[in-house]
Design a protein around this motif. Structure first.
Motif, short mmCIF file in Angstrom:
data_model
loop_
_atom_site.label_atom_id
_atom_site.label_comp_id
_atom_site.label_asym_id
_atom_site.label_seq_id
_atom_site.Cartn_x
_atom_site.Cartn_y
_atom_site.Cartn_z
N LYS A 158 2.59 3.79 6.84
CA LYS A 158 1.74 5.02 7.13
C LYS A 158 0.82 5.44 5.96
O LYS A 158 -0.04 5.71 6.11
CB LYS A 158 2.50 6.17 7.73
N LEU A 159 1.77 5.67 4.70
CA LEU A 159 0.93 5.85 3.70
C LEU A 159 1.32 4.95 2.96
O LEU A 159 2.54 4.31 2.58
CB LEU A 159 1.77 7.15 2.86
N PRO A 160 0.29 4.47 2.33
CA PRO A 160 0.48 2.91 1.73
C PRO A 160 1.21 3.02 0.30
O PRO A 160 1.33 3.88 -0.53
CB PRO A 160 -1.05 2.60 1.18
N LEU A 161 1.82 1.78 -0.12
CA LEU A 161 2.73 1.72 -1.34
C LEU A 161 1.93 1.69 -2.64
O LEU A 161 2.16 2.08 -3.58
CB LEU A 161 3.36 -0.01 -1.46
N ASP A 162 0.35 1.47 -2.45
CA ASP A 162 -0.45 1.56 -3.55
C ASP A 162 -0.55 3.01 -3.86
O ASP A 162 -1.44 3.24 -4.95
CB ASP A 162 -1.74 0.76 -3.77
N LEU A 187 7.29 4.09 8.29
CA LEU A 187 6.84 2.65 8.55
C LEU A 187 6.77 2.88 10.17
O LEU A 187 7.25 3.78 10.72
CB LEU A 187 8.10 1.74 8.42
N ILE A 188 5.92 1.83 10.65
CA ILE A 188 5.53 1.93 12.22
C ILE A 188 5.17 0.51 12.56
O ILE A 188 4.76 -0.43 11.80
CB ILE A 188 4.20 2.59 12.30
N LEU A 189 5.71 0.10 13.82
CA LEU A 189 5.47 -1.12 14.29
C LEU A 189 4.29 -1.24 14.94
O LEU A 189 3.95 -0.25 15.87
CB LEU A 189 6.52 -1.51 15.27
N ILE A 190 3.06 -1.96 14.53
CA ILE A 190 1.96 -1.66 14.86
C ILE A 190 1.49 -3.20 15.54
O ILE A 190 1.67 -4.32 14.91
CB ILE A 190 1.17 -1.22 13.70
N ARG A 191 0.56 -2.97 16.59
CA ARG A 191 -0.10 -4.12 16.95
C ARG A 191 -1.16 -4.69 16.11
O ARG A 191 -1.79 -4.18 15.53
CB ARG A 191 -0.69 -3.87 18.57
N ASN A 192 -1.08 -6.16 15.76
CA ASN A 192 -2.02 -6.80 14.92
C ASN A 192 -3.30 -6.42 15.16
O ASN A 192 -4.15 -6.19 14.35
CB ASN A 192 -1.74 -8.28 14.64
N ASP A 249 -5.58 6.62 -11.18
CA ASP A 249 -6.75 7.55 -10.69
C ASP A 249 -6.34 8.25 -9.52
O ASP A 249 -5.49 7.83 -8.57
CB ASP A 249 -7.80 6.54 -10.26
N ARG A 250 -6.89 9.50 -9.25
CA ARG A 250 -6.70 10.35 -8.17
C ARG A 250 -7.93 10.54 -7.59
O ARG A 250 -8.82 10.64 -8.01
CB ARG A 250 -6.17 11.56 -8.80
N LYS A 251 -7.50 10.60 -6.08
CA LYS A 251 -8.74 11.15 -5.22
C LYS A 251 -8.19 11.89 -3.99
O LYS A 251 -7.29 11.38 -3.37
CB LYS A 251 -9.49 9.80 -4.62
N THR A 252 -8.55 12.95 -3.57
CA THR A 252 -8.42 13.65 -2.50
C THR A 252 -9.21 13.04 -1.46
O THR A 252 -10.34 13.07 -1.63
CB THR A 252 -8.77 15.38 -2.63
N VAL A 253 -8.40 12.59 -0.43
CA VAL A 253 -9.01 11.94 0.71
C VAL A 253 -8.41 12.40 2.12
O VAL A 253 -7.22 13.18 2.46
CB VAL A 253 -8.81 10.31 0.75
N LEU A 254 -9.14 12.04 3.26
CA LEU A 254 -8.43 12.49 4.44
C LEU A 254 -7.81 11.00 4.67
O LEU A 254 -8.52 9.96 5.10
CB LEU A 254 -9.59 12.83 5.43
N TRP A 255 -6.67 10.84 5.32
CA TRP A 255 -5.95 9.67 5.57
C TRP A 255 -5.41 9.51 6.89
O TRP A 255 -4.80 10.52 7.39
CB TRP A 255 -4.83 9.48 4.65
N PRO A 256 -5.90 8.53 7.56
CA PRO A 256 -5.24 8.29 8.96
C PRO A 256 -3.61 7.79 9.06
O PRO A 256 -3.55 6.60 8.62
CB PRO A 256 -6.12 7.20 9.55
N VAL A 257 -3.05 8.64 9.76
CA VAL A 257 -1.60 8.16 9.99
C VAL A 257 -1.27 8.11 11.30
O VAL A 257 -1.27 9.01 12.18
CB VAL A 257 -0.98 9.57 9.09
N PRO A 258 -0.84 6.97 11.72
CA PRO A 258 -0.41 6.74 13.13
C PRO A 258 0.73 7.50 13.47
O PRO A 258 1.80 7.43 12.44
CB PRO A 258 -0.47 4.82 13.14
#
Length: 128
Positions: free
Chosen positions: A72-76, A86-91, A113-122
């Motif tokens: 949901k929130l990326p490893l990078d 984590l979420i099970l998601i349809r490909n 680097d830092r950046k304030t963003v709006l992030w989509p989280v299922p």
């Protein structure tokens, strides 16, 4: 495509180093994904959405055809391998949409680097 059942959260995205990302990804690939699959196999949402053969695949620690496990929130960024991230998601098409959106948001960022963003989280353990 407009996605339903998501939260859009404001996060302070901080790009991780490749080495840290690699360590987290290796852990995910070597054990976390398998344990997550086993953990959600009997979740009520999984029982309501997947058939018995698909749930059997999850109980064996594998992912049913047509699905992936998504952070949901990326490893990078600051994402972890905690099951709550984590979420099970349809490909098709949902996983592609989240991944494309997340890549567009983080494009051009270097480690640190830092950046304030709006992030989509299922939401939930399975999406959609």
């Amino acid at each position: 495509m407009l996605l339903q059942n998501i939260d859009v959260v404001k996060i302070n995205y901080v790009k991780r180093s490749s080495a840290v990302q690699r360590t987290l990804r290796n852990s995910f690939n070597n054990s976390v994904r398998r344990e997550f699959a086993k953990n959600i196999a009997e979740h009520p949402d999984i029982i309501n959405r997947l058939d018995a053969p698909q749930r059997k695949i999850l109980r064996a620690g594998q992912i049913p055809n047509g699905f992936s496990v998504h952070h949901k929130l990326p490893l990078d960024d600051n994402g972890t391998n905690d099951f709550s991230n984590l979420i099970l998601i349809r490909n098709k098409i949902e996983h592609s949409i989240f991944t494309t959106t997340q890549n567009a948001i983080s494009r051009g960022l270097a480690p640190g680097d830092r950046k304030t963003v709006l992030w989509p989280v299922p939401k939930g353990v399975i999406y959609p």
